[in-house]
Design a protein around this motif. Structure first.
Motif, PDB file in Angstrom:
ATOM      1  N   ASP A 242       0.811  -1.212   0.000  1.00 56.41           N
ATOM      2  CA  ASP A 242       0.000   0.000   0.000  1.00 56.41           C
ATOM      3  C   ASP A 242       0.849   1.270   0.000  1.00 56.41           C
ATOM      4  OD1 ASP A 242      -2.496  -1.244   0.001  1.00 56.41           O
ATOM      5  OD2 ASP A 242      -2.417  -1.563   2.162  1.00 56.41           O
ATOM      6  N   SER A 243       2.084   1.171   0.425  1.00 63.22           N
ATOM      7  CA  SER A 243       2.917   2.365   0.535  1.00 63.22           C
ATOM      8  C   SER A 243       3.414   2.830  -0.827  1.00 63.22           C
ATOM      9  CB  SER A 243       4.112   2.106   1.460  1.00 63.22           C
ATOM     10  OG  SER A 243       4.980   1.145   0.884  1.00 63.22           O
ATOM     11  N   HIS A 244       3.485   4.145  -0.941  1.00 59.64           N
ATOM     12  CA  HIS A 244       3.948   4.763  -2.181  1.00 59.64           C
ATOM     13  C   HIS A 244       5.401   4.413  -2.458  1.00 59.64           C
ATOM     14  CE1 HIS A 244       5.577   8.386  -4.400  1.00 59.64           C
ATOM     15  NE2 HIS A 244       4.621   7.998  -5.204  1.00 59.64           N
ATOM     16  N   GLU A 245       6.235   4.400  -1.414  1.00 62.16           N
ATOM     17  CA  GLU A 245       7.662   4.137  -1.575  1.00 62.16           C
ATOM     18  C   GLU A 245       7.922   2.725  -2.086  1.00 62.16           C
ATOM     19  OE1 GLU A 245       6.234   5.349   1.093  1.00 62.16           O
ATOM     20  OE2 GLU A 245       6.879   7.445   1.010  1.00 62.16           O
ATOM     21  N   ALA A 246       7.175   1.777  -1.539  1.00 65.95           N
ATOM     22  CA  ALA A 246       7.390   0.388  -1.950  1.00 65.95           C
ATOM     23  C   ALA A 246       7.013   0.155  -3.405  1.00 65.95           C
ATOM     24  CB  ALA A 246       6.580  -0.550  -1.054  1.00 65.95           C
ATOM     25  N   LEU A 247       6.173   0.999  -3.942  1.00 64.27           N
ATOM     26  CA  LEU A 247       5.710   0.808  -5.316  1.00 64.27           C
ATOM     27  C   LEU A 247       6.626   1.440  -6.354  1.00 64.27           C
ATOM     28  CD1 LEU A 247       1.884   1.352  -4.830  1.00 64.27           C
ATOM     29  CD2 LEU A 247       2.987  -0.758  -5.543  1.00 64.27           C
ATOM     30  N   ILE A 248       7.382   2.476  -5.956  1.00 62.69           N
ATOM     31  CA  ILE A 248       8.155   3.209  -6.955  1.00 62.69           C
ATOM     32  C   ILE A 248       9.644   2.899  -6.896  1.00 62.69           C
ATOM     33  CG2 ILE A 248       6.515   5.115  -7.019  1.00 62.69           C
ATOM     34  CD1 ILE A 248       8.420   6.740  -5.311  1.00 62.69           C
ATOM     35  N   ASN A 249      10.096   2.163  -5.873  1.00 61.57           N
ATOM     36  CA  ASN A 249      11.517   1.828  -5.802  1.00 61.57           C
ATOM     37  C   ASN A 249      11.907   0.948  -6.986  1.00 61.57           C
ATOM     38  OD1 ASN A 249      11.934   3.217  -3.419  1.00 61.57           O
ATOM     39  ND2 ASN A 249      11.505   1.442  -2.140  1.00 61.57           N
ATOM     40  N   LEU A 282      -9.283   1.216  -8.288  1.00 66.12           N
ATOM     41  CA  LEU A 282      -8.405   2.379  -8.130  1.00 66.12           C
ATOM     42  C   LEU A 282      -7.072   1.979  -7.500  1.00 66.12           C
ATOM     43  CD1 LEU A 282     -11.009   5.053  -7.035  1.00 66.12           C
ATOM     44  CD2 LEU A 282      -9.516   5.193  -9.032  1.00 66.12           C
ATOM     45  N   LYS A 283      -7.105   0.996  -6.617  1.00 67.49           N
ATOM     46  CA  LYS A 283      -5.848   0.489  -6.057  1.00 67.49           C
ATOM     47  C   LYS A 283      -4.990  -0.125  -7.151  1.00 67.49           C
ATOM     48  CE  LYS A 283      -3.889  -2.776  -2.739  1.00 67.49           C
ATOM     49  NZ  LYS A 283      -4.136  -3.761  -1.669  1.00 67.49           N
ATOM     50  N   LEU A 284      -5.617  -0.899  -8.022  1.00 66.74           N
ATOM     51  CA  LEU A 284      -4.874  -1.486  -9.138  1.00 66.74           C
ATOM     52  C   LEU A 284      -4.328  -0.408 -10.066  1.00 66.74           C
ATOM     53  CD1 LEU A 284      -7.155  -4.517 -10.122  1.00 66.74           C
ATOM     54  CD2 LEU A 284      -5.115  -4.523  -8.672  1.00 66.74           C
ATOM     55  N   LEU A 285      -5.141   0.614 -10.314  1.00 65.20           N
ATOM     56  CA  LEU A 285      -4.700   1.705 -11.184  1.00 65.20           C
ATOM     57  C   LEU A 285      -3.512   2.439 -10.572  1.00 65.20           C
ATOM     58  CD1 LEU A 285      -5.139   3.402 -13.711  1.00 65.20           C
ATOM     59  CD2 LEU A 285      -6.791   4.765 -12.438  1.00 65.20           C
ATOM     60  N   LYS A 286      -3.543   2.628  -9.277  1.00 66.52           N
ATOM     61  CA  LYS A 286      -2.428   3.275  -8.582  1.00 66.52           C
ATOM     62  C   LYS A 286      -1.149   2.472  -8.770  1.00 66.52           C
ATOM     63  CE  LYS A 286      -0.952   4.502  -3.883  1.00 66.52           C
ATOM     64  NZ  LYS A 286      -1.358   4.525  -2.460  1.00 66.52           N
ATOM     65  N   VAL A 287      -1.241   1.171  -8.639  1.00 61.36           N
ATOM     66  CA  VAL A 287      -0.064   0.317  -8.814  1.00 61.36           C
ATOM     67  C   VAL A 287       0.418   0.366 -10.256  1.00 61.36           C
ATOM     68  CG1 VAL A 287       0.819  -2.030  -8.657  1.00 61.36           C
ATOM     69  CG2 VAL A 287      -0.767  -1.186  -6.925  1.00 61.36           C
ATOM     70  N   VAL A 288      -0.514   0.289 -11.195  1.00 64.26           N
ATOM     71  CA  VAL A 288      -0.158   0.317 -12.615  1.00 64.26           C
ATOM     72  C   VAL A 288       0.629   1.575 -12.955  1.00 64.26           C
ATOM     73  CG1 VAL A 288      -1.139   0.608 -14.926  1.00 64.26           C
ATOM     74  CG2 VAL A 288      -2.001  -1.188 -13.433  1.00 64.26           C
ATOM     75  N   ILE A 289       0.197   2.701 -12.420  1.00 62.08           N
ATOM     76  CA  ILE A 289       0.857   3.974 -12.725  1.00 62.08           C
ATOM     77  C   ILE A 289       2.233   4.050 -12.067  1.00 62.08           C
ATOM     78  CG2 ILE A 289       0.728   6.464 -12.349  1.00 62.08           C
ATOM     79  CD1 ILE A 289      -2.306   6.203 -12.646  1.00 62.08           C
ATOM     80  N   LEU A 290       2.311   3.684 -10.797  1.00 57.16           N
ATOM     81  CA  LEU A 290       3.550   3.857 -10.050  1.00 57.16           C
ATOM     82  C   LEU A 290       4.634   2.858 -10.438  1.00 57.16           C
ATOM     83  CD1 LEU A 290       2.182   4.739  -6.498  1.00 57.16           C
ATOM     84  CD2 LEU A 290       2.977   6.266  -8.302  1.00 57.16           C
ATOM     85  N   VAL A 291       4.256   1.683 -10.895  1.00 60.27           N
ATOM     86  CA  VAL A 291       5.274   0.708 -11.309  1.00 60.27           C
ATOM     87  C   VAL A 291       5.577   0.805 -12.792  1.00 60.27           C
ATOM     88  CG1 VAL A 291       4.615  -0.885  -9.483  1.00 60.27           C
ATOM     89  CG2 VAL A 291       3.628  -1.175 -11.761  1.00 60.27           C
ATOM     90  N   LEU A 317      -9.097   8.365  -4.709  1.00 55.71           N
ATOM     91  CA  LEU A 317      -8.718   9.175  -5.876  1.00 55.71           C
ATOM     92  C   LEU A 317      -7.404   9.919  -5.685  1.00 55.71           C
ATOM     93  CD1 LEU A 317     -12.082  10.803  -7.056  1.00 55.71           C
ATOM     94  CD2 LEU A 317     -10.796   8.981  -8.173  1.00 55.71           C
ATOM     95  N   LEU A 318      -6.910   9.973  -4.456  1.00 57.30           N
ATOM     96  CA  LEU A 318      -5.662  10.691  -4.192  1.00 57.30           C
ATOM     97  C   LEU A 318      -4.472   9.823  -4.588  1.00 57.30           C
ATOM     98  CD1 LEU A 318      -6.537  12.320  -0.754  1.00 57.30           C
ATOM     99  CD2 LEU A 318      -6.503  13.412  -3.006  1.00 57.30           C
ATOM    100  N   ILE A 319      -4.301   9.689  -5.878  1.00 56.47           N
ATOM    101  CA  ILE A 319      -3.212   8.879  -6.426  1.00 56.47           C
ATOM    102  C   ILE A 319      -1.991   9.773  -6.620  1.00 56.47           C
ATOM    103  CG2 ILE A 319      -2.486   7.467  -8.379  1.00 56.47           C
ATOM    104  CD1 ILE A 319      -5.415   6.777  -8.826  1.00 56.47           C
ATOM    105  N   PRO A 320      -0.880   9.470  -5.948  1.00 54.28           N
ATOM    106  CA  PRO A 320       0.302  10.334  -6.062  1.00 54.28           C
ATOM    107  C   PRO A 320       0.813  10.406  -7.492  1.00 54.28           C
ATOM    108  CG  PRO A 320       0.513   8.800  -4.221  1.00 54.28           C
ATOM    109  CD  PRO A 320      -0.667   8.345  -5.033  1.00 54.28           C
ATOM    110  N   SER A 321       1.317  11.571  -7.828  1.00 52.67           N
ATOM    111  CA  SER A 321       1.937  11.720  -9.134  1.00 52.67           C
ATOM    112  C   SER A 321       3.304  11.062  -9.094  1.00 52.67           C
ATOM    113  CB  SER A 321       2.076  13.207  -9.484  1.00 52.67           C
ATOM    114  OG  SER A 321       2.728  13.377 -10.716  1.00 52.67           O
ATOM    115  N   LYS A 322       3.614  10.293 -10.113  1.00 51.80           N
ATOM    116  CA  LYS A 322       4.876   9.545 -10.109  1.00 51.80           C
ATOM    117  C   LYS A 322       6.073  10.460 -10.238  1.00 51.80           C
ATOM    118  CE  LYS A 322       7.255   5.648 -12.280  1.00 51.80           C
ATOM    119  NZ  LYS A 322       7.238   4.628 -13.342  1.00 51.80           N
ATOM    120  N   SER A 323       5.925  11.549 -10.979  1.00 49.66           N
ATOM    121  CA  SER A 323       7.048  12.459 -11.197  1.00 49.66           C
ATOM    122  C   SER A 323       7.263  13.327  -9.972  1.00 49.66           C
ATOM    123  CB  SER A 323       6.786  13.347 -12.418  1.00 49.66           C
ATOM    124  OG  SER A 323       6.547  12.553 -13.556  1.00 49.66           O
ATOM    125  N   GLY A 324       8.456  13.729  -9.760  1.00 42.64           N
ATOM    126  CA  GLY A 324       8.776  14.597  -8.629  1.00 42.64           C
ATOM    127  C   GLY A 324       9.348  15.913  -9.092  1.00 42.64           C
ATOM    128  N   GLY A 325       9.794  16.737  -8.147  1.00 44.54           N
ATOM    129  CA  GLY A 325      10.472  17.986  -8.463  1.00 44.54           C
ATOM    130  C   GLY A 325       9.601  19.021  -9.120  1.00 44.54           C
TER     131      GLY A 325
END
Length: 585
Positions: A242-249, A282-291, A317-325
């Motif tokens: 569920d964590s954002h960090e675990a999905l984008i590493n 939406l959980k699946l969509l969040k994973v799809v985007i972040l990975v 709906l609060l799906i973090p944006s993958k890009s930073g900065g």
């Protein structure tokens, strides 16, 4: 767990370090078998009596005058070879679901079949597999999991396929006939076997094995889509973080998460009658985007979600944006795509007796709440904010309080907006659709442009008058507000102050509004109006505007023009002002 013991002699195998194993015996060993990095010092006779392949290999090394045999790619490694060697020596070995697959593949490798000796290891292992292990629900799952470590032998021997058939057939058994142990941690009532009793045990399978089982289960066509959906939800909860960090590493976990989410999406029920929960999708969509999964999966999920977006929660709906900065915290563009498709899907569905779409109204409330959440983002552009707000049809918002809340937060978090930008964002809401509480807040809101405050004041005063006269048009109010903005900050002339004194009877009863909340509520209920407690800026503004209205009436009556605007004043008050002529400079 089922088990089987073979042999009766005590264990005579010993180890010397990590790489040497031998048999304690009065007879000297006469053959060395290499399995990976381990050397086994053994005797030819017991091995050759049961292993046809070793017979052939010994003949080859004898010609080379050697006593060493190398077994390449031996199934199960040194431990499994030791088990087979013990069987040849008659030493007791214990077989169970964890080692039977490797033992079966090793026996096939060594050709320990009935052609060499009747009742050889292959025969005994097949009986154990078919009559015991594969008849057990949990053992069959363990065996299926163990087939991965013995590839390609386990596939050639069709052990994996047999496991799949046994597992799938048990999932289709009527729950009333389930009499074997299973894992079920969720609550259930009356001690009955639930229809999805098998879901949690299958969650222990690796994703590739899980997919193979579920494909067969679905192909049988006997389980409902709801049960399939619950199984996929349980597997996602087990393996997707569920964590954002675990999905984008960028590591092996990301690759595994990608495979898991792609597998789950491929197994989603495709029939129109089965609708997965919006939260799960939406959980699946969040994973799809972040990975960074394939775009086709993203589009498929967006289509599925848009059908029932009005049932979603703001948190989902609060799906973090993958890009930073410097980029927005949340993926607002994604929500925009969802809303655009959702409004197309909703159409005239869920229409009530008044012709209003319940789904559309729910969608409007959802997006207003979402805008309130993302309005705190300093990098959220006004164009993104307004585009998303405008994507909701006007019919979806009977009350604009939610939209006003989002606008208020955005203005506070973006204090450097220009006047034009503030006007642009405030034009999103209709002040006529604000509740009395929202109006009270708006007229005291220093963040709002004067134009908006003017509209709120006039419409609230119009409602307070009992709607006995026609409401002023928005265009008229806008022009007056623009005039006031031009005056804002300039000194008021003496004659203007005198006129304000003569129009004192037109001002809102501030003393009444300053009373307690209970008194104000009582007054609102009795008179059907709301009194506004005006801050100094709004009060000065309101006095100016009423002065402008009365001066307009005075000038129009003098010139005899028939196009003078209607003024919402009492006849007696208007008469008292009629003989006084002032101008504002």
């Amino acid at each position: 767990m089922k088990f089987m013991k073979l042999g009766s002699k005590p264990d005579a195998f010993r180890s010397e370090g990590r790489c040497i194993r031998f048999v304690m015996s009065e007879l000297p060993t006469d053959i060395i078998v290499h399995v990976d990095e381990v050397r086994f010092y053994l005797h030819k006779f017991p091995l050759l009596a049961k292993c046809n392949r070793l017979q052939q290999l010994v003949l080859e090394v004898v010609e080379d005058r050697s006593d060493e045999i190398i077994l390449h790619d031996f199934p199960g490694g040194p431990d499994t070879f030791e088990l087979c060697a013990k069987f040849c020596y008659g030493i007791t070995v214990t077989l169970n679901a964890h080692n039977v697959v490797a033992a079966r593949c090793a026996a096939e490798y060594l050709e320990m079949d009935d052609g060499v000796e009747k009742g050889n290891l292959v025969h005994k292992l097949e009986i154990f597999l078919n009559t015991s292990v594969l008849q057990s629900w949990k053992d069959s799952i363990i065996v299926f999991q163990m087939t991965k470590s013995s590839l390609p032998w386990s596939e050639e021997l069709k052990i994996a396929r047999r496991c799949i058939e046994c597992i799938a057939s048990k999932t289709l058994v009527d729950s009333k006939n389930v009499n074997w142990p299973y894992t079920y941690s969720r609550k259930q009532g009356m001690h009955r076997v639930p229809s999805d009793w098998w879901v949690e045990d299958l969650c222990e399978l690796d994703v590739d094995l899980y997919k193979r089982v579920m494909v067969v289960v679905k192909s049988k066509g006997k389980l409902s889509s709801d049960t399939i959906r619950e199984a996929l939800k349980a597997y996602a909860a087990r393996w997707l973080p569920d964590s954002h960090e675990a999905l984008i590493n960028d590591n092996e976990d990301t690759k595994k998460n990608t495979i898991v989410v792609e597998t789950i999406i491929s197994l989603l029920p495709s029939d129109e009658c089965s609708v997965c929960s919006c939260r799960f999708l939406l959980k699946l969509l969040k994973v799809v985007i972040l990975v960074g999964a394939r775009d086709a999966l993203r589009e498929e999920l967006i289509d599925r979600i848009s059908i029932q977006l009005h049932k979603a929660s703001v948190k989902s709906l609060l799906i973090p944006s993958k890009s930073g900065g410097g980029i927005i915290m949340y993926d607002v563009d994604l929500v925009q795509s969802l809303v655009d498709k959702s409004t197309m899907h909703i159409g005239t569905s869920f229409v009530d007796e008044n012709g209003n779409s319940e789904a559309l109204v729910a969608l409007g409330k959802l997006i207003d709440c979402y805008l309130s959440e993302v309005a705190n983002d300093l990098n959220l552009s006004i164009s993104r904010f307004t585009k998303l707000a405008q994507s909701i049809p006007a019919s979806a918002r009977s009350v604009h309080d939610g939209l006003y809340t989002a606008i208020d937060i955005y203005l506070k978090e973006h204090p450097n907006l220009t006047k034009a930008e503030k006007k642009r964002i405030c034009n999103l809401m209709d002040v006529k659709k604000l509740s009395s509480e929202a109006c009270v807040h708006a007229v005291q809101n220093e963040q709002l442009p004067l134009r908006t405050v003017v509209q709120v004041l006039f419409f609230e005063q119009w409602k307070a008058s009992g709607r006995s006269v026609q409401a002023p048009s928005v265009d008229a109010l806008a022009s007056r507000a623009t005039m006031e903005e031009e005056w804002d900050g300039r000194p008021v002339s003496n004659r203007h102050c005198s006129l304000k004194q003569q129009l004192g009877s037109l001002k809102i009863n501030v003393d009444e509004c300053r009373g307690g909340d209970n008194k104000r509520s009582k007054s609102m209920s009795e008179k059907g109006s709301s009194s506004l407690l005006l801050p100094s800026r709004s009060r000065r503004l309101f006095d100016k505007l009423w002065a402008v209205k009365v001066e307009t009436v005075k000038s129009s009556e003098t010139s005899g023009s028939s196009k003078s605007p209607t003024v919402c004043v009492k006849p007696r008050e208007a008469k008292s002002c009629r003989h006084v002529r002032y101008s504002i400079s």
